[in-house]
Structure formats: C-alpha cells, structure tokens
Design a protein around this motif. Structure first.
Motif, PDB file in Angstrom:
ATOM      1  N   LEU A  51       1.608   3.538  -7.864  1.00 47.11           N
ATOM      2  CA  LEU A  51       1.992   4.948  -7.858  1.00 47.11           C
ATOM      3  C   LEU A  51       2.921   5.269  -6.692  1.00 47.11           C
ATOM      4  O   LEU A  51       3.889   6.034  -6.840  1.00 47.11           O
ATOM      5  CB  LEU A  51       0.747   5.846  -7.769  1.00 47.11           C
ATOM      6  CG  LEU A  51      -0.083   6.021  -9.036  1.00 47.11           C
ATOM      7  CD1 LEU A  51      -1.372   6.759  -8.733  1.00 47.11           C
ATOM      8  CD2 LEU A  51       0.702   6.774 -10.116  1.00 47.11           C
ATOM      9  N   LEU A  52       2.658   4.676  -5.551  1.00 43.24           N
ATOM     10  CA  LEU A  52       3.457   4.974  -4.363  1.00 43.24           C
ATOM     11  C   LEU A  52       4.887   4.471  -4.491  1.00 43.24           C
ATOM     12  O   LEU A  52       5.783   4.948  -3.792  1.00 43.24           O
ATOM     13  CB  LEU A  52       2.794   4.389  -3.119  1.00 43.24           C
ATOM     14  CG  LEU A  52       1.352   4.862  -2.836  1.00 43.24           C
ATOM     15  CD1 LEU A  52       0.855   4.312  -1.510  1.00 43.24           C
ATOM     16  CD2 LEU A  52       1.263   6.390  -2.847  1.00 43.24           C
ATOM     17  N   THR A  53       5.121   3.528  -5.393  1.00 42.13           N
ATOM     18  CA  THR A  53       6.470   2.950  -5.533  1.00 42.13           C
ATOM     19  C   THR A  53       7.439   3.879  -6.250  1.00 42.13           C
ATOM     20  O   THR A  53       8.655   3.633  -6.222  1.00 42.13           O
ATOM     21  CB  THR A  53       6.424   1.611  -6.303  1.00 42.13           C
ATOM     22  OG1 THR A  53       6.012   1.855  -7.669  1.00 42.13           O
ATOM     23  CG2 THR A  53       5.473   0.623  -5.646  1.00 42.13           C
ATOM     24  N   ILE A  54       6.946   4.944  -6.888  1.00 39.02           N
ATOM     25  CA  ILE A  54       7.862   5.822  -7.622  1.00 39.02           C
ATOM     26  C   ILE A  54       8.552   6.822  -6.702  1.00 39.02           C
ATOM     27  O   ILE A  54       9.514   7.476  -7.102  1.00 39.02           O
ATOM     28  CB  ILE A  54       7.160   6.574  -8.774  1.00 39.02           C
ATOM     29  CG1 ILE A  54       6.192   7.614  -8.237  1.00 39.02           C
ATOM     30  CG2 ILE A  54       6.484   5.619  -9.739  1.00 39.02           C
ATOM     31  CD1 ILE A  54       5.762   8.616  -9.273  1.00 39.02           C
TER      32      ILE A  54
ATOM     33  N   PRO B 241       9.897   8.889   0.514  1.00 45.20           N
ATOM     34  CA  PRO B 241       8.553   9.093   1.064  1.00 45.20           C
ATOM     35  C   PRO B 241       8.536   9.940   2.333  1.00 45.20           C
ATOM     36  O   PRO B 241       7.538  10.606   2.631  1.00 45.20           O
ATOM     37  CB  PRO B 241       8.078   7.665   1.360  1.00 45.20           C
ATOM     38  CG  PRO B 241       8.922   6.786   0.505  1.00 45.20           C
ATOM     39  CD  PRO B 241      10.247   7.468   0.398  1.00 45.20           C
ATOM     40  N   GLN B 242       9.647   9.957   3.068  1.00 45.59           N
ATOM     41  CA  GLN B 242       9.700  10.674   4.332  1.00 45.59           C
ATOM     42  C   GLN B 242       9.715  12.196   4.155  1.00 45.59           C
ATOM     43  O   GLN B 242       9.513  12.940   5.120  1.00 45.59           O
ATOM     44  CB  GLN B 242      10.929  10.237   5.143  1.00 45.59           C
ATOM     45  CG  GLN B 242      12.268  10.751   4.628  1.00 45.59           C
ATOM     46  CD  GLN B 242      12.805   9.960   3.450  1.00 45.59           C
ATOM     47  OE1 GLN B 242      12.159   9.028   2.959  1.00 45.59           O
ATOM     48  NE2 GLN B 242      13.994  10.323   2.990  1.00 45.59           N
ATOM     49  N   LEU B 243       9.942  12.670   2.930  1.00 43.31           N
ATOM     50  CA  LEU B 243      10.015  14.118   2.710  1.00 43.31           C
ATOM     51  C   LEU B 243       8.718  14.837   3.067  1.00 43.31           C
ATOM     52  O   LEU B 243       8.746  16.007   3.444  1.00 43.31           O
ATOM     53  CB  LEU B 243      10.388  14.408   1.245  1.00 43.31           C
ATOM     54  CG  LEU B 243      11.879  14.344   0.910  1.00 43.31           C
ATOM     55  CD1 LEU B 243      12.093  14.453  -0.594  1.00 43.31           C
ATOM     56  CD2 LEU B 243      12.646  15.441   1.635  1.00 43.31           C
ATOM     57  N   SER B 244       7.588  14.147   2.942  1.00 36.95           N
ATOM     58  CA  SER B 244       6.313  14.794   3.267  1.00 36.95           C
ATOM     59  C   SER B 244       6.227  15.162   4.748  1.00 36.95           C
ATOM     60  O   SER B 244       5.525  16.110   5.122  1.00 36.95           O
ATOM     61  CB  SER B 244       5.144  13.883   2.892  1.00 36.95           C
ATOM     62  OG  SER B 244       5.193  12.680   3.637  1.00 36.95           O
ATOM     63  N   THR B 245       6.944  14.428   5.595  1.00 42.57           N
ATOM     64  CA  THR B 245       6.914  14.721   7.036  1.00 42.57           C
ATOM     65  C   THR B 245       8.022  15.703   7.427  1.00 42.57           C
ATOM     66  O   THR B 245       7.958  16.307   8.492  1.00 42.57           O
ATOM     67  CB  THR B 245       7.087  13.424   7.854  1.00 42.57           C
ATOM     68  OG1 THR B 245       8.356  12.826   7.538  1.00 42.57           O
ATOM     69  CG2 THR B 245       5.985  12.431   7.537  1.00 42.57           C
TER      70      THR B 245
ATOM     71  N   ALA C  31      -3.329   9.823  -4.160  1.00 41.45           N
ATOM     72  CA  ALA C  31      -1.925   9.417  -4.063  1.00 41.45           C
ATOM     73  C   ALA C  31      -1.111  10.414  -3.243  1.00 41.45           C
ATOM     74  O   ALA C  31      -0.258  10.017  -2.435  1.00 41.45           O
ATOM     75  CB  ALA C  31      -1.334   9.271  -5.460  1.00 41.45           C
ATOM     76  N   LEU C  32      -1.360  11.706  -3.423  1.00 42.63           N
ATOM     77  CA  LEU C  32      -0.651  12.719  -2.634  1.00 42.63           C
ATOM     78  C   LEU C  32      -0.976  12.584  -1.154  1.00 42.63           C
ATOM     79  O   LEU C  32      -0.097  12.714  -0.288  1.00 42.63           O
ATOM     80  CB  LEU C  32      -1.014  14.125  -3.132  1.00 42.63           C
ATOM     81  CG  LEU C  32      -0.405  14.541  -4.467  1.00 42.63           C
ATOM     82  CD1 LEU C  32      -1.043  15.821  -4.973  1.00 42.63           C
ATOM     83  CD2 LEU C  32       1.100  14.729  -4.344  1.00 42.63           C
TER      84      LEU C  32
ATOM     85  N   THR D 239       2.846  14.131 -11.257  1.00 43.93           N
ATOM     86  CA  THR D 239       2.349  14.989 -10.176  1.00 43.93           C
ATOM     87  C   THR D 239       3.010  14.623  -8.849  1.00 43.93           C
ATOM     88  O   THR D 239       3.458  15.490  -8.093  1.00 43.93           O
ATOM     89  CB  THR D 239       0.819  14.862 -10.044  1.00 43.93           C
ATOM     90  OG1 THR D 239       0.201  15.410 -11.210  1.00 43.93           O
ATOM     91  CG2 THR D 239       0.292  15.603  -8.822  1.00 43.93           C
ATOM     92  N   LEU D 240       3.081  13.328  -8.563  1.00 44.66           N
ATOM     93  CA  LEU D 240       3.692  12.873  -7.314  1.00 44.66           C
ATOM     94  C   LEU D 240       5.168  13.224  -7.267  1.00 44.66           C
ATOM     95  O   LEU D 240       5.679  13.709  -6.245  1.00 44.66           O
ATOM     96  CB  LEU D 240       3.523  11.358  -7.157  1.00 44.66           C
ATOM     97  CG  LEU D 240       2.104  10.800  -7.168  1.00 44.66           C
ATOM     98  CD1 LEU D 240       2.127   9.320  -6.806  1.00 44.66           C
ATOM     99  CD2 LEU D 240       1.216  11.557  -6.201  1.00 44.66           C
ATOM    100  N   LEU D 241       5.882  12.985  -8.365  1.00 45.93           N
ATOM    101  CA  LEU D 241       7.321  13.222  -8.349  1.00 45.93           C
ATOM    102  C   LEU D 241       7.632  14.718  -8.338  1.00 45.93           C
ATOM    103  O   LEU D 241       8.585  15.151  -7.669  1.00 45.93           O
ATOM    104  CB  LEU D 241       8.001  12.542  -9.537  1.00 45.93           C
ATOM    105  CG  LEU D 241       9.494  12.315  -9.309  1.00 45.93           C
ATOM    106  CD1 LEU D 241       9.718  11.258  -8.233  1.00 45.93           C
ATOM    107  CD2 LEU D 241      10.194  11.891 -10.585  1.00 45.93           C
TER     108      LEU D 241
END
Length: 579
Positions: free
Chosen positions: A215-218, A222-226, A248-249, A423-425
């Motif tokens: 799931l994390l590979t999509i 990833p840096q957007l959360s910070t 996953a979130l 949901t993640l995307l």
C-alpha cells in the motif's frame, strides 16, 4: 410442483440446522413465502452469487454455500493435484453469517482435499485479491454482499491472478454447481480435524503486513504528510476498512485522521445508515457532521467490503459536496500522471483502463500525457483481465483503472477495485492541493478548465418479476430495431451494439473487440453519449449519460436536455411494448 418437493425435502432432512428448521416451520403454512424460498436455486452468475440470508434453495445459507463451494471444488479438481495443493484463500466481511459462511466454505474445500487458507478475522475484499497471489493460491472466495441491505450476503469467486473469474471460467463453475441436484447431501468434515490435517490453515497477520507494505508504494509524494496539516474524516460504514486504512495513513505520516465513532466498528445491521454505500450522499451524513465540527479538508467513506470509495470536499461556499465516481477518478488520474511526469517516472507505454460507461474526461486527461486509454465492459474483472494480459505481453504498463461506480485501482498488487489504496491516494491528493494553497474542489475546477467540462447522469427503470425482465428485453430489442440517427438536437454519429459486437457509423461497420454483452451505446456529434445496460444483479435497466461543454452551465443544460429527450423516448417504447 417442484418447489413443494424441494421444501418437503428440507423439512424431512433430520440434520437441518436448528435456526433454519425454525424458519421453515414458521413459513410452512405460508405458501407464498415458501414458494419464494424454494421456487428456484439461488443464481450463481459470472461474479458469484448474492441473496437474502435464510432457509431455502433461493437463499444464502449453509447448504447453498456448500453447493457453490462444491462446484468450485470440482473446477479446481479438474485442474489437477497442483491446483488442489495451491488451494483457496477465503475472506469475509462484517455481515450477518459472514464468518460462519466463510468457515463452511473452508470445510467444503478441505473435505475434498483442497487446501483452504482462511482469514482469522474479517478483511477487505482487495486484501483477499492480494492474498491469492501472495499465497500462490489457485482460487479465492470472499463472503460479502458489498453495499446491499443488511439481510443480504454473497459469495464472490476469484481466479489465480487475484481477479474475479472471467466469463469462460465462471461458466464452467456454474455448470458444476448446476449439476448438484441436492445440496443437503453435501457433508463436510469436522473443523478441528481438518485444521489438524493441515487442510485448513488460518492466516492473517503475515498477509496484513505484506499488503500494508505494498500500500505504501502507491504514494507519489510521501513527504506531503510532513509539508501539510490536513484533517481527514474517515468512515468505514461499519465495514472492513477501519484498521487497514488507518494503519496505512498513519504509516504515511498523516496525523489528523478522525474516524466517525458511530460507524467505526463492524455492525451487520449498518444501523446508522439507510444504505452502507458511499455512492449515496446520505451515507456521508455523520461524516459531514464531524467534518463541520473539526474543519476537515476531506471526508472519505468506504463500503462494507472496502472495494468502493466516496469522498466529499468543501465547495466555494464552504459546504461539503459528495463527488461523483467520475470526478474522484479524474482527480486521482490527473494527480498520478502529472506527478509521474514531473519525476520522470511516467512510462511511454503506460495505459489507463475505464469502463464503457465511465466519463470520457479520463481519456482526455490521459491523452494530454500521451497515455493510451482502453475501454472495457462494466465489471472490474475486465480491467483485471487486461492488466494480466499486458503484464504478460509487456505491451503496456498499467497506471490506473477505474469505473464510474466508485471503484479504483492504482497498484496492481490487488486485482480488484481497492478502496484502501484509493483512501491513501485521495488523502495525498488533498495534501497536494493544500500544499499548492487551494482546495480539492478548486483542483477539480482547474481540471475542468483545462480539459473541458464533463458531466454524467444515471437513470434506471425497475421492472420486477418474469414479466418485468421480458419488458426490459423488449425495450432493448426495440432500440436495436430502430436505426436512430437523431435524438432531439443531438445527432448520432455512432451506434454500438455489444451483443452483436458491431459499431455502426456513416463510414460503415466496425468490429467491437470486447466480449459480447447485452449493451447498447450511442455516441453523438459533440462527443456526448448514452449507454443502455440491464443490471446484472437487480431487475432493472440502467441508462447512462455523458456530456461535455465549454462551461459548467452549458454542460448542465445539455445533460438535462439529453436525459429528458431520451427518457421520453423510453416512456414511449415502454407503452408500446406493454400494450
């Protein structure tokens, strides 16, 4: 009458489960209820079976589950000892009897010497799809009725590629099932004995971890959360997405994820909603309440088996609006392609899949990135089939697949629509726009400004019973026999008949290279279109509409006009065929 003989057979069966015997005794003097329970066998279609839980051959119960599983077991046996050893992965959702039906499924396979990998707790449908290939299983079953009412449950079958069975394989399974005359004689061995023999193996944690890693590979960024501080309200609508989505979130670094408390835990009654369907705006009522209280940037809802996702975002007036499946698909697709292009990771042979009733906006977006879009019939198994085909041939690289009915797939480690991935995307898309200083809604408006304004509509006609089914067929036949050239102010430039696999244009006839299906589609001069498709699970025919224009007001007017003139024609035909 045959149904009376079936009912009597069940009444005489001494080992009938106590709750089913009680139900049978309650309806034995009610001829109408008894007939409804026994007048036919619960139909097993290309995707499996779905029906009300209860006593009878036309209901979901232990014995109809054994019958379906026995038919699938015969199919697996026909593929040899290796297929039996590879076995079947089995998952279930939060519905009434799901756990019991999953165990009965496992015992049926194991009693035939077929290895059964049974999830120890409820899991999302897309994780079952992932588990099949992770375990190298030959098949898979998930016990779910998706977003149907609480009294329903279902049985979906998957092949070795993790996709729902294609029509050819499904037809063979159906034939095996239909050759079983009496579901009551299908006996299974004791659960503990089968576990001790290694024929039933409980699974869970290891597959969860592997699925989470994938799931994390999509994530494209990833840096957007910070870089952002977005607030998310999430609701699994009493279903299976709660744990995997939140985990996953959290792993991606999103800290402000609020779950609607009343809808967090599994509840087979789905007691807080009329329908546990993220396509229904009413399903967002509690999420909107919490969103307003918390000032959330995005609201996300998944259906009970976590294969469909809906989102709501704030419009220019600050009110939450639930986006359509086509709008969400456009946002996700535009984000994926733009980010891959920016990073230099967009493959030249990339491909996007959508169904024939999904918005043409997706094709317009993909084309701007020189990416091919290919249409398939309605049903995610057809998207999965294409993924497998092109992965084998290496002709194209899969980038995104979606359908207007709120189903999306980003990473092909699952081969069914995956609401956890979506949901993640969707969360990342929200963070991306916030980092740009705009809202998701403004991002959607920017997509319209760039590619054109596309809107879609859906109408349906429900006609129950045998007579209703005949009327629906008569309406489609009437359209087939009428060589439509014009509809109001709309000029028809192409007519597609997926039953004959022919596309008629002014230049002549072309072949449609898709499986045959009872579907008609008309394409107009301006690119607008209409599609007629009988439902595969309900006694109705659906009419899909797609239009585009220079601005939103013009597009809305065009959609209203097209829907009106077409439904007037449907009413005329209905009167003629009913006369």
């Amino acid at each position: 009458m045959e149904w009376k003989n079936k009912a009597e057979n069940w009444l005489q069966y001494k080992q009938l489960e106590a709750d089913l015997l009680e139900q049978l005794n309650q309806i034995r003097t009610d001829e109408k209820a008894l007939e409804e329970a026994f007048y036919k066998n619960l139909e097993f279609g290309t995707g499996g079976m779905r029906g009300e839980i209860g006593v009878g051959t036309n209901r979901m119960n232990t014995y109809t589950i054994r019958k379906a599983s026995s038919g699938l077991a015969s199919y697996i046996e026909s593929k040899g000892e290796e297929a039996k050893a590879r076995g079947v992965a089995i998952a279930y959702d939060s519905r009434h009897k799901s756990k019991e039906f999953a165990l009965e499924t496992a015992k049926t396979f194991a009693s035939r010497g077929i290895k059964a990998f049974l999830f120890q707790e409820l899991r999302p449908t897309p994780e079952l799809s992932f588990a099949i290939r992770y375990l190298n299983a030959y098949s898979g079953v998930v016990i779910t009725a998706s977003h149907n009412p609480p009294e329903y449950n279902g049985y979906k079958v998957y092949g070795p590629d993790g996709a729902q069975l294609p029509p050819e394989a499904a037809d063979i399974v159906i034939n095996y099932i239909e050759n079983i005359e009496d579901e009551l004689v299908l006996e299974v061995q004791n659960e503990k004995e089968l576990i001790n023999q290694g024929l039933i193996q409980m699974v869970g944690d290891e597959i969860d971890r592997a699925y989470q890693e994938k799931l994390l590979t999509i994530s494209e960024n990833p840096q957007l959360s910070t870089k952002t501080d977005i607030k998310v309200v999430f609701t699994p609508l009493h279903g299976t997405a709660n744990k995997p989505a939140r985990e996953a979130l959290k792993a991606l670094g999103y800290k402000h994820v609020h779950v609607v408390a009343e809808q967090e835990l599994p509840d087979p009654q789905f007691s807080t909603v009329k329908s546990p369907n993220p396509e229904e705006h009413a399903a967002f009522e509690l999420a909107i309440r919490d969103g307003n209280h918390l000032g959330a940037d995005i609201l996300i809802a998944t259906d009970p088996d976590a294969d469909r996702l809906g989102i709501a975002v704030k419009n220019h007036e600050g009110e939450y609006v639930v986006l359509t499946g086509n709008q969400t698909g456009a946002l996700l697709l535009d984000y994926i392609l733009s980010q891959k292009e920016e990073k230099g990771t967009l493959p030249k042979n990339g491909i996007v899949f959508k169904t024939i009733v999904t918005s043409e906006l997706g094709r317009k977006i993909a084309s701007s990135f020189q990416i091919k879009t290919e249409d398939v019939l309605t049903g995610f198994k057809f998207i999965a089939e294409k993924i497998e085909q092109y992965q084998s041939s290496r002709e194209y690289t899969f980038l995104f697949g979606y359908e207007e009915s709120y189903g999306y797939l980003i990473g092909d480690f699952a081969r069914d629509k995956d609401a956890i991935q979506a949901t993640l995307l969707a969360t990342e898309v929200c963070a991306y726009y916030q980092n740009m200083g705009i809202t998701v809604y403004e991002g959607l408006m920017n997509i319209y400004k760039k590619y054109g304004y596309y809107l879609e509509g859906l109408r349906s006609l429900t006609l129950k019973g045998k007579e209703g089914a005949e009327t629906i067929q008569a309406i489609l036949t009437s359209f087939r026999n009428e060589n439509l050239k014009k509809l109001g102010s709309f000029n028809i430039v192409a007519a597609e008949d997926y039953l004959t696999s022919k596309r008629e244009t002014s230049k002549g006839t072309e072949d449609i290279l898709l499986p045959k299906s009872n579907v008609l589609k008309y394409i107009f001069e301006d690119g607008s279109w209409i599609c007629l498709r009988p439902s595969g699970t309900e006694p109705k025919v659906k009419f899909y509409f797609g239009v585009n224009g220079e601005n939103m007001e013009e597009t809305k007017q065009k959609l209203t006009e097209l829907e009106q003139v077409f439904m007037d024609l449907v009413d005329q035909k209905l009167k003629l065929v009913s006369a």
